[in-house]
Design a protein around this motif. Sequence first.
Motif, PDB file in Angstrom:
ATOM      1  N   ILE A   1      12.352   7.329 -10.616  1.00  0.00           N
ATOM      2  CA  ILE A   1      12.952   8.333  -9.730  1.00  0.00           C
ATOM      3  C   ILE A   1      12.272   9.680  -9.895  1.00  0.00           C
ATOM      4  O   ILE A   1      11.985  10.367  -8.915  1.00  0.00           O
ATOM      5  CB  ILE A   1      14.472   8.421  -9.981  1.00  0.00           C
ATOM      6  CG1 ILE A   1      15.147   7.100  -9.608  1.00  0.00           C
ATOM      7  CG2 ILE A   1      15.083   9.587  -9.206  1.00  0.00           C
ATOM      8  CD1 ILE A   1      16.581   6.961 -10.074  1.00  0.00           C
ATOM      9  N   GLU A   2      11.967  10.078 -11.133  1.00  0.00           N
ATOM     10  CA  GLU A   2      11.349  11.377 -11.354  1.00  0.00           C
ATOM     11  C   GLU A   2       9.947  11.454 -10.753  1.00  0.00           C
ATOM     12  O   GLU A   2       9.508  12.524 -10.332  1.00  0.00           O
ATOM     13  CB  GLU A   2      11.328  11.743 -12.836  1.00  0.00           C
ATOM     14  CG  GLU A   2      10.428  10.877 -13.696  1.00  0.00           C
ATOM     15  CD  GLU A   2      10.495  11.235 -15.171  1.00  0.00           C
ATOM     16  OE1 GLU A   2      10.871  12.371 -15.511  1.00  0.00           O
ATOM     17  OE2 GLU A   2      10.184  10.366 -15.992  1.00  0.00           O
ATOM     18  N   THR A   3       9.242  10.334 -10.683  1.00  0.00           N
ATOM     19  CA  THR A   3       7.914  10.311 -10.066  1.00  0.00           C
ATOM     20  C   THR A   3       8.034  10.532  -8.560  1.00  0.00           C
ATOM     21  O   THR A   3       7.256  11.283  -7.973  1.00  0.00           O
ATOM     22  CB  THR A   3       7.207   8.977 -10.359  1.00  0.00           C
ATOM     23  OG1 THR A   3       7.108   8.810 -11.781  1.00  0.00           O
ATOM     24  CG2 THR A   3       5.821   8.932  -9.741  1.00  0.00           C
TER      25      THR A   3
ATOM     26  N   THR B   1       0.830  -1.202   0.000  1.00  0.00           N
ATOM     27  CA  THR B   1       0.000   0.000   0.000  1.00  0.00           C
ATOM     28  C   THR B   1       0.866   1.254   0.000  1.00  0.00           C
ATOM     29  O   THR B   1       0.361   2.350   0.164  1.00  0.00           O
ATOM     30  CB  THR B   1      -0.938   0.005   1.220  1.00  0.00           C
ATOM     31  OG1 THR B   1      -0.139  -0.047   2.403  1.00  0.00           O
ATOM     32  CG2 THR B   1      -1.904  -1.162   1.172  1.00  0.00           C
ATOM     33  N   ALA B   2       2.172   1.094  -0.157  1.00  0.00           N
ATOM     34  CA  ALA B   2       3.087   2.231  -0.160  1.00  0.00           C
ATOM     35  C   ALA B   2       2.825   3.117  -1.372  1.00  0.00           C
ATOM     36  O   ALA B   2       2.499   2.638  -2.456  1.00  0.00           O
ATOM     37  CB  ALA B   2       4.534   1.750  -0.168  1.00  0.00           C
ATOM     38  N   LYS B   3       2.987   4.406  -1.152  1.00  0.00           N
ATOM     39  CA  LYS B   3       2.794   5.375  -2.227  1.00  0.00           C
ATOM     40  C   LYS B   3       3.903   5.222  -3.278  1.00  0.00           C
ATOM     41  O   LYS B   3       3.644   5.314  -4.467  1.00  0.00           O
ATOM     42  CB  LYS B   3       2.805   6.782  -1.623  1.00  0.00           C
ATOM     43  CG  LYS B   3       2.495   7.877  -2.595  1.00  0.00           C
ATOM     44  CD  LYS B   3       2.364   9.206  -1.851  1.00  0.00           C
ATOM     45  CE  LYS B   3       1.975  10.322  -2.802  1.00  0.00           C
ATOM     46  NZ  LYS B   3       1.794  11.591  -2.087  1.00  0.00           N
ATOM     47  N   PHE B   4       5.134   5.006  -2.812  1.00  0.00           N
ATOM     48  CA  PHE B   4       6.289   4.836  -3.701  1.00  0.00           C
ATOM     49  C   PHE B   4       7.042   3.565  -3.319  1.00  0.00           C
ATOM     50  O   PHE B   4       7.075   3.183  -2.156  1.00  0.00           O
ATOM     51  CB  PHE B   4       7.259   6.018  -3.581  1.00  0.00           C
ATOM     52  CG  PHE B   4       6.642   7.351  -3.902  1.00  0.00           C
ATOM     53  CD1 PHE B   4       6.160   7.627  -5.168  1.00  0.00           C
ATOM     54  CD2 PHE B   4       6.542   8.331  -2.934  1.00  0.00           C
ATOM     55  CE1 PHE B   4       5.597   8.859  -5.471  1.00  0.00           C
ATOM     56  CE2 PHE B   4       5.985   9.572  -3.221  1.00  0.00           C
ATOM     57  CZ  PHE B   4       5.511   9.831  -4.486  1.00  0.00           C
ATOM     58  N   THR B   5       7.663   2.930  -4.319  1.00  0.00           N
ATOM     59  CA  THR B   5       8.489   1.744  -4.093  1.00  0.00           C
ATOM     60  C   THR B   5       9.823   1.940  -4.801  1.00  0.00           C
ATOM     61  O   THR B   5      10.036   2.944  -5.480  1.00  0.00           O
ATOM     62  CB  THR B   5       7.808   0.481  -4.652  1.00  0.00           C
ATOM     63  OG1 THR B   5       7.796   0.553  -6.090  1.00  0.00           O
ATOM     64  CG2 THR B   5       6.391   0.318  -4.115  1.00  0.00           C
TER      65      THR B   5
ATOM     66  N   ALA C   1       8.934  14.152  -7.835  1.00  0.00           N
ATOM     67  CA  ALA C   1       7.862  15.125  -8.082  1.00  0.00           C
ATOM     68  C   ALA C   1       7.064  15.413  -6.808  1.00  0.00           C
ATOM     69  O   ALA C   1       6.422  16.450  -6.699  1.00  0.00           O
ATOM     70  CB  ALA C   1       6.931  14.614  -9.181  1.00  0.00           C
ATOM     71  N   ASP C   2       7.113  14.506  -5.850  1.00  0.00           N
ATOM     72  CA  ASP C   2       6.451  14.694  -4.565  1.00  0.00           C
ATOM     73  C   ASP C   2       7.477  15.305  -3.595  1.00  0.00           C
ATOM     74  O   ASP C   2       8.580  14.771  -3.458  1.00  0.00           O
ATOM     75  CB  ASP C   2       5.977  13.336  -4.040  1.00  0.00           C
ATOM     76  CG  ASP C   2       5.262  13.429  -2.723  1.00  0.00           C
ATOM     77  OD1 ASP C   2       5.958  13.529  -1.682  1.00  0.00           O
ATOM     78  OD2 ASP C   2       4.019  13.389  -2.706  1.00  0.00           O
TER      79      ASP C   2
END
Length: 108
Positions: A47-49, A38-42, A52-53
């Motif tokens: 990397i750019e995604t 359920t992690a937002k990022f893995t 962006a946060d």
Amino acid sequence: MKSVLLPVLVALTATPLAAQTAPAPAATATPTTPAASTAKFTLETPIETIAADPKGKAVLDTDLQNITSHPMYDQFKQMSLAQVQPMSQGALTDAALAKVKADLEAIK
């Protein structure tokens, strides 16, 4: 201080960009298959995604020595950390990526 990414960048410049593969598509949850995380990022997220946060960028820059300010960032930003690691010649260790993974999982 050595940059963690110097070996990565050397490997990237020695490898034709056309030979690099696109990031693996994200796994989607189906009624019969629950989502793996359920992690937002893995570590599979480009990397750019992550960068962006604002919270994701902070994790990358803190854990990986200001990776988003690197002069060659544009050359590897579309790759995931999991894709960059094998080309890093040991610079991106399992321990470093475990720290990044834990910090990324903490982002809500």
